[in-house]
Design a protein around this motif. Structure first.
Motif, short mmCIF file in Angstrom:
data_model
loop_
_atom_site.label_atom_id
_atom_site.label_comp_id
_atom_site.label_asym_id
_atom_site.label_seq_id
_atom_site.Cartn_x
_atom_site.Cartn_y
_atom_site.Cartn_z
N SER A 148 0.76 -1.24 -0.10
CA SER A 148 -0.02 -0.07 0.01
C SER A 148 0.86 1.37 -0.06
CB SER A 148 -0.99 -0.06 1.08
OG SER A 148 -1.78 -0.92 1.22
N ALA A 149 1.69 1.16 0.72
CA ALA A 149 2.55 2.39 0.87
C ALA A 149 3.74 2.63 -0.29
CB ALA A 149 3.83 2.19 1.95
N VAL A 150 3.91 1.48 -1.12
CA VAL A 150 4.86 1.78 -2.29
C VAL A 150 3.94 2.40 -3.41
CG1 VAL A 150 6.41 0.41 -3.81
CG2 VAL A 150 6.77 0.07 -1.25
N SER A 151 2.66 1.65 -3.42
CA SER A 151 1.72 1.86 -4.53
C SER A 151 1.59 3.78 -4.53
CB SER A 151 0.72 1.32 -4.48
OG SER A 151 -0.20 1.70 -3.41
N GLY A 152 1.87 4.27 -3.61
CA GLY A 152 1.77 5.74 -3.59
C GLY A 152 2.60 6.56 -4.51
N ALA B 47 -9.77 4.78 -5.24
CA ALA B 47 -8.91 3.57 -5.50
C ALA B 47 -7.47 4.02 -4.71
CB ALA B 47 -8.57 3.33 -6.70
N ASP B 48 -7.25 5.44 -4.93
CA ASP B 48 -5.93 6.16 -4.51
C ASP B 48 -6.27 7.01 -3.63
OD1 ASP B 48 -4.33 4.35 -5.92
OD2 ASP B 48 -5.16 5.52 -7.43
N THR B 49 -7.06 6.98 -2.67
CA THR B 49 -7.70 8.06 -1.58
C THR B 49 -6.53 8.68 -0.98
OG1 THR B 49 -9.73 6.73 -1.56
CG2 THR B 49 -9.43 8.51 -0.03
N PHE B 50 -5.66 7.87 -0.26
CA PHE B 50 -4.94 8.42 0.66
C PHE B 50 -4.07 9.36 0.17
CE2 PHE B 50 -0.87 8.55 3.14
CZ PHE B 50 -1.09 8.89 4.29
N PHE B 51 -3.15 8.88 -1.08
CA PHE B 51 -2.17 9.44 -1.50
C PHE B 51 -2.61 10.87 -2.43
CE2 PHE B 51 0.18 5.70 -0.54
CZ PHE B 51 1.29 6.31 -0.12
N ARG B 52 -3.96 10.68 -2.92
CA ARG B 52 -4.33 11.78 -3.67
C ARG B 52 -5.00 12.78 -2.70
NH1 ARG B 52 -5.47 11.42 -9.27
NH2 ARG B 52 -4.78 9.07 -10.02
N SER B 53 -5.48 12.56 -1.63
CA SER B 53 -5.76 13.58 -0.61
C SER B 53 -4.68 14.37 -0.05
CB SER B 53 -6.60 12.88 0.33
OG SER B 53 -5.86 12.16 1.21
N ILE B 54 -3.54 14.24 -0.25
CA ILE B 54 -2.45 14.73 0.28
C ILE B 54 -2.08 15.94 -0.27
CG2 ILE B 54 0.19 14.67 0.96
CD1 ILE B 54 -0.05 11.56 0.93
N PRO B 55 -1.98 17.13 0.21
CA PRO B 55 -1.51 18.37 -0.55
C PRO B 55 0.14 18.55 -0.86
CG PRO B 55 -2.33 18.96 1.73
CD PRO B 55 -2.08 17.37 1.61
N ALA B 56 0.05 18.80 -2.15
CA ALA B 56 1.20 18.39 -3.03
C ALA B 56 2.56 18.63 -2.36
CB ALA B 56 1.01 19.40 -4.44
N THR C 158 7.68 8.85 5.02
CA THR C 158 7.09 8.12 6.23
C THR C 158 6.26 7.34 6.34
OG1 THR C 158 7.21 10.59 6.79
CG2 THR C 158 6.22 9.32 8.50
N ALA C 159 5.29 6.97 5.43
CA ALA C 159 4.34 5.96 5.18
C ALA C 159 5.14 4.71 4.94
CB ALA C 159 3.56 6.23 3.66
N ILE C 160 6.11 4.56 4.04
CA ILE C 160 7.02 3.38 3.81
C ILE C 160 7.80 3.00 5.13
CG2 ILE C 160 9.15 2.64 2.77
CD1 ILE C 160 8.29 4.11 0.27
N LEU C 161 8.25 3.94 5.76
CA LEU C 161 8.71 3.57 7.46
C LEU C 161 7.85 3.09 8.34
CD1 LEU C 161 11.45 6.83 7.55
CD2 LEU C 161 11.92 4.34 6.84
N SER C 162 6.79 3.71 8.18
CA SER C 162 5.62 3.24 9.16
C SER C 162 5.32 2.00 8.65
CB SER C 162 4.41 4.25 9.04
OG SER C 162 4.88 5.62 9.57
N ALA C 163 5.01 1.53 7.44
CA ALA C 163 4.59 0.24 7.10
C ALA C 163 5.81 -0.72 7.63
CB ALA C 163 4.43 0.31 5.67
N ILE C 164 6.93 -0.39 7.28
CA ILE C 164 7.91 -1.54 8.07
C ILE C 164 7.83 -1.75 9.27
CG2 ILE C 164 10.44 -1.54 8.24
CD1 ILE C 164 10.54 -0.28 5.46
#
Length: 753
Positions: free
Chosen positions: A199-203, A348-357, A366-372
């Motif tokens: 999920s994190a990498v797909s961002g 389908a990509d709610t989380f990363f599309r909702s992030i301010p640019a 941080t998402a990848i590190l948190s997933a690990i």
């Protein structure tokens, strides 16, 4: 042979020493033990709360990466459905993690330890439900045992206790759901890395849209490989240092949630009205019910709060959950709902599309590190639970490496880590998307929830003895909620839901096969023991000579002499000058304090210098290294000899005083008797030191268990093939006991069961 304490005449406590015999000895020396997080200042409590953020909330904290997209796999058909789903998510977070776990289940701890196995152990101390008959009266005298017999006035608790103890079906059922919970947690530990990392990498596809799904999968695989490779360093080194990263993650998702609420639609706060849930189901019917399989993913990792309780404290977890986790995650989900009200096509990509640019790359990293981190914590919990299952005798004696000197519950199991890592990588490559992995993941999560609910209900009735109305409400409310969620997830059985079932069934079959043979092997040895009073005749029969050194013969039996001993003296008619029949016993408690570790009993006459010894450990205790174990064992043996001599001397004095009162027998001067005993004790202690210096030899019975000639086909398959395969490929008895190979001697014997 019974190990009950001998009846002792009542005399004044100032004149009579207590007898240290019949494996009673050190159990009388009770000390109070304190556990991690049991007491402390507010500063220590806040420190534990901060550390818990980095250890136990990574999984539930990263669920916003995939929960909503899994709930709407076919897109959003009605924008008002977002309010219904958001309301479901909020109340699921409130009811299951907050109300059930944080404020109820956490209190069902076993001396500070939590998890499915801790619940089973807690119940087994108050009712004899374990299938191996190795309970001893002395066990309840251990300071940490903490058993209080149910009062006679509380007929319900007594009735339940009697039913559990008298029903083999109840014992087998409790054992089965316990290992089912263990199997599901293992499945959880396999699926968490797959779904979190993927999920994190797909961002990254938001910034590099040319990347294909296959390329995202192959980027995830090296990360998973690295994740499982660092497990050997343990939670203490890998997890604790990452608390700041998880804290940053919670700050980021809370901030993004607030941003989306303000910019897009703050009106989604209406979702706190539960009527939106009713409207959602009226509008969608069966499809709304099926979507619950995605909603439940918002509470993945909740069981980790309970399983990792031994590292923290109840108050620390309550503080961190209510002040950090719930507000951050709730704001994130509300922000996603607000965003999707305006852009429903991006579900389908709610989380990363909702992030301010400007915040994308910091959030992505941080998402990848948190997933690990989330994956690492779940794996650590899986290892801890499996290591506890070893004490039930339902898994081969694999090597368990303790990775922390300050926290005994943090362990690493190399063989299991390799198999789970391989399975996680295969799942990632095979399923490729988080939707299908989520279907499998949800079944693991809800099954463990349900098992915890059932076992906690028994604890409420048997141990807490709460009013029936409260127990009934707990069981009905949470049991019904979990049943509804489970029924929804099972509709996706063919779309990935079969995976945890297959995984758990295989693991359960292996564990039950091992446990079945282990129990039957114990009963076989129990039926063929050599009574202690026949040892002298056995030694004379084979003209056994005594050789220098100390011999330790290991056996599972806690009573009698194991049948491997006659085989030993028959084939090699020699026994070490000091000889101990050793049993390593795991009590259904997390820890046994060292002063209560060993129980001794004399075997035969004193001049034989033969003893039985039971070394007792809690299921979270680490077995000492060989050198430390030998030194500790010999010191306690010398103390036992001294205590025995003191008891005999005291008995002689009492008997001579009794005779003098009737003037019917001679009086032995107590001072002279004491001097004689003191000289003998010193000589024996010196002899033990000398023989220890000459060397200690560990003898282990290498029992080859085969099915009897009249056994059924199923039994032959279980015993001759499944058990034999596990024994030949996984068991590492001498490694588990830290026995040096150059001091080990194995004695072969075959059992027909």
């Amino acid at each position: 042979m019974s190990l009950e304490v001998e009846d002792r005449p009542s005399v004044e406590p100032t004149k009579q020493l207590k007898r240290q015999d019949s494996l009673y000895g050190d159990a009388e020396k009770v000390s109070s033990a304190k556990y991690h997080g049991s007491e402390g200042s507010w500063s220590r409590l806040l420190q534990l709360a901060f550390q818990s953020v980095g250890i136990i909330y990574g999984d539930v904290g990263t669920s916003p990466l995939y929960a909503i997209s899994s709930t709407f796999p076919d897109g959003i058909k009605n924008r008002d459905d977002l309010l219904g789903v958001l309301s479901l998510i909020l109340y699921t977070l409130i009811l299951i993690p907050m109300v059930k776990y944080v404020f109820i289940v956490l209190y069902a701890d076993d001396h500070g330890d939590g998890g499915t196995f801790a619940l089973y152990s807690l119940i087994s101390r108050h009712a004899k439900i374990r299938l191996i008959p190795n309970q001893q009266a002395e066990d309840a005298m251990v300071s940490n045992y903490g058993i209080e017999a149910p009062s006679r006035q509380l007929r319900r608790a007594q009735w339940l206790k009697q039913k559990l103890e008298s029903s083999m079906a109840a014992k087998i059922s409790l054992f089965t759901i316990t290992i089912l919970g263990t199997s599901m947690v293992m499945g959880d530990g396999t699926l968490t890395p797959a779904i979190s990392v993927l999920s994190a990498v797909s961002g990254i596809r938001e910034k590099v849209p040319s990347l294909t799904e296959t390329q995202v999968v192959w980027i995830s695989v090296p990360i998973l490989f690295a994740l499982f490779s660092v497990q050997r360093y343990g939670t203490d080194k890998v997890g604790y240092s990452f608390a700041p990263i998880i804290t940053v993650w919670f700050v980021l998702i809370a901030g993004i949630g607030i941003y989306n609420l303000v910019v897009h639609e703050i009106g989604v706060l209406r979702a706190f009205n539960p009527m939106y849930i009713v409207d959602y189901f009226r509008r969608n019917g069966k499809e709304g019910w099926i979507s619950l399989g995605g909603v439940i993913l918002c509470v993945t990792g909740t069981e980790g709060m309970y399983a990792d309780l031994s590292h923290f404290s109840i108050q620390a977890i309550q503080i961190s959950f209510n002040t950090v986790l719930f507000p951050s995650v709730a704001l994130c989900y509300m922000g996603q709902a607000a965003y999707l009200r305006k852009f429903p096509e991006n579900v389908a990509d709610t989380f990363f599309r909702s992030i301010p640019a400007p915040m994308f790359w910091p959030t992505f990293i941080t998402a990848i590190l948190s997933a690990i981190i989330a994956s690492q914590a779940m794996l650590s919990g899986a290892f801890a639970i499996l290591s506890k299952a070893l004490s039930l005798g339902c898994f081969p004696s694999v090597q368990v490496i303790h990775t922390s000197k300050s926290h005994e519950g943090q362990v690493y199991i190399p063989e299991v880590n390799f198999l789970m890592g391989l399975a996680s990588i295969i799942v990632t490559i095979t399923f490729r998307t988080t939707t299908e992995i989520g279907n499998a993941y949800g079944i693991c999560v809800v099954t463990v929830f349900s098992i915890t609910t059932h076992l906690t209900t028994i604890v409420m009735l048997l141990i807490w003895r709460k009013k029936f109305i409260f127990v009934f409400l707990f069981y009905i409310v949470f049991g019904s909620i979990e049943l509804i969620y489970l029924s929804s997830i099972l509709t996706k059985f063919a779309q990935g839901g079969y995976l945890p079932f297959c995984f758990s069934l295989v693991l359960m079959a292996l564990m039950m096969a091992w446990h079945y043979v282990h129990v039957n092997k114990y009963w076989y040895e129990l039926d063929h023991i050599v009574p202690a009073d026949e040892v002298t005749a056995l030694l004379k029969k084979h003209d056994v000579r005594r050789i220098p050194g100390v011999g330790l013969l290991y056996s599972d039996l806690v009573q009698g002499i194991p049948p491997v001993f006659p085989r030993l003296v028959q084939k090699i008619p020699s026994v070490h000058s000091v000889f101990l029949f050793m049993s390593i016993k795991h009590l259904p408690i997390p820890h046994v304090v060292p002063v209560e570790r060993f129980l001794f009993r004399q075997v035969g006459p004193r001049e034989h210098r033969m003893f039985r010894c039971v070394a007792r450990y809690g299921y979270c205790d680490m077995l000492e290294e060989s050198g430390l174990f030998k030194g500790f064992l010999m010191e306690r043996l010398k103390m036992f000899i001294q205590d025995e001599a003191a008891f005999e001397n005291n008995s002689t004095t009492r008997d001579s005083q009794t005779c003098s009162e009737g003037s019917a027998c001679p009086i032995v001067p107590s001072g002279q008797s004491g001097n004689i005993n003191s000289d003998l004790v010193e000589k024996e202690k010196q002899l033990i030191d000398a023989e220890t210096e000459r060397g200690v030899v560990y003898l282990m019975g290498e029992a080859n268990v085969i099915a009897g000639p009249n056994s059924s086909l199923v039994k032959k398959i279980v015993v001759d093939y499944v058990y034999a395969f596990l024994r030949n490929n996984l068991t590492e008895g001498e490694k588990a006991l830290s026995i040096p190979k150059d001091e080990l001697l194995k004695v072969g014997i075959t059992y027909d069961i």
